[in-house]
Write an enzyme that holds these catalytic residues in place. Structure first.
Site, PDB file in Angstrom:
ATOM      1  N   CYS A 125     -99.886   0.157  53.098  1.00 46.34           N
ATOM      2  CA  CYS A 125     -98.455   0.357  52.868  1.00 46.34           C
ATOM      3  C   CYS A 125     -97.689   0.066  54.175  1.00 46.34           C
ATOM      4  CB  CYS A 125     -98.218   1.762  52.330  1.00 46.34           C
ATOM      5  SG  CYS A 125     -96.572   2.044  51.654  1.00 46.34           S
ATOM      6  N   ASP A 183     -97.472  -4.785  42.358  1.00 43.05           N
ATOM      7  CA  ASP A 183     -96.851  -3.921  43.358  1.00 43.05           C
ATOM      8  C   ASP A 183     -95.343  -4.169  43.378  1.00 43.05           C
ATOM      9  OD1 ASP A 183     -95.931  -2.606  45.607  1.00 43.05           O
ATOM     10  OD2 ASP A 183     -97.543  -3.309  46.920  1.00 43.05           O
ATOM     11  N   HIS A 214     -99.450  -0.894  43.671  1.00 43.49           N
ATOM     12  CA  HIS A 214     -99.321  -0.418  45.040  1.00 43.49           C
ATOM     13  C   HIS A 214    -100.220   0.808  45.226  1.00 43.49           C
ATOM     14  CE1 HIS A 214     -97.294  -0.081  48.888  1.00 43.49           C
ATOM     15  NE2 HIS A 214     -97.170   1.216  48.690  1.00 43.49           N
TER      16      HIS A 214
END
Length: 248
Positions: A125, A183, A214
């Protein structure tokens, strides 16, 4: 491979940075991986990922990425309150402060008798972005960037023309870019923007897209894909064995 863990506060240009170190229990020298977390800092899933990588023969350092903005040892929850606080921290901290954090981590690694001096970075991330960003440091040989946010959008604070996408030509180490095609944080056009920049900049990199959401590596929550996570761990270990041990 059995591992050991310890905690140290590393001095940086913006204050002490708590860092969690995972490394093989057996004596000897090992390559190092700086592992950058999500906005929540070192949660249980992040700690487990660090342990897995260390168990394959690496010294893994997990810094608190927003150490200036929280009491040392802060871990945010995977809930709305934690997400809001983490995102506010993400927007508040300039990339230049992350650069000085990386410099402090590299200097620390090079002072340790159990480190070879070969350094890679890894992150998920926002941590994927920070791993990419850390590869601007000439001491970083390679980086695994998992669903890296905010590179394509230039939404993190920084000086003009110092955003990570613009600085891509300055990355000399090898990159492994890993994405989930479902994502929403890095949509198709965002991924293609990064891919085009890497091609035009003649970076050395591999590019992997999977049918995943994600945070598919996080072993908590309904987006976790255990089979894919296992595959990506294997890819990451192979990548670092190739890019770090040959330079040790």
């Amino acid at each position: 491979m059995i591992i050991q863990k310890n905690v140290i506060d590393i001095n940086t240009a913006t204050g002490p940075m708590r860092t969690y170190i995972y490394r093989p229990q057996a004596g000897g020298k090992y390559p190092s991986i700086i592992f950058y977390s999500e906005i929540f800092q070192q949660t249980a899933p992040i700690a487990r990922t660090a342990a897995i990588m260390a168990g394959h023969g690496f010294v893994v350092l997990v810094p608190e990425v927003f150490h200036e903005l929280n009491p040392l040892g802060t871990v945010l929850g995977y809930d709305d309150e934690g997400k809001d606080k983490g995102n506010n921290d993400k927007w508040a901290k300039p990339l230049e402060s992350h650069d000085t954090d990386t410099k402090a981590l590299v200097e620390f690694i090079n002072q340790q008798t159990y480190c070879t001096g070969a350094i890679g970075t890894m992150g998920v991330c926002i941590g994927g972005h920070l791993a990419y960003r850390a590869a601007l440091n000439s001491k970083v040989f390679s980086a695994v960037c998992l669903y890296a946010t905010d590179i394509h959008s230039n939404t993190l604070s920084c000086e003009e023309h110092n955003d990570s996408l613009t600085r891509t030509p300055d990355i000399k180490g090898e990159l492994m870019m890993i994405w989930g095609k479902q994502d929403p944080h890095v949509p198709d056009e965002g991924r293609m923007k990064i891919h085009k920049k890497l091609l035009n900049s003649a970076n050395t990199f591999t590019w992997h897209e999977f049918n995943a959401q994600h945070a598919f590596m996080r072993d908590e929550g309904d987006r976790y894909d255990p089979a894919l996570a296992l595959r990506v761990y294997g890819m990451s270990v192979e990548f670092f064995n190739r890019t770090l041990t040959k330079t040790a």
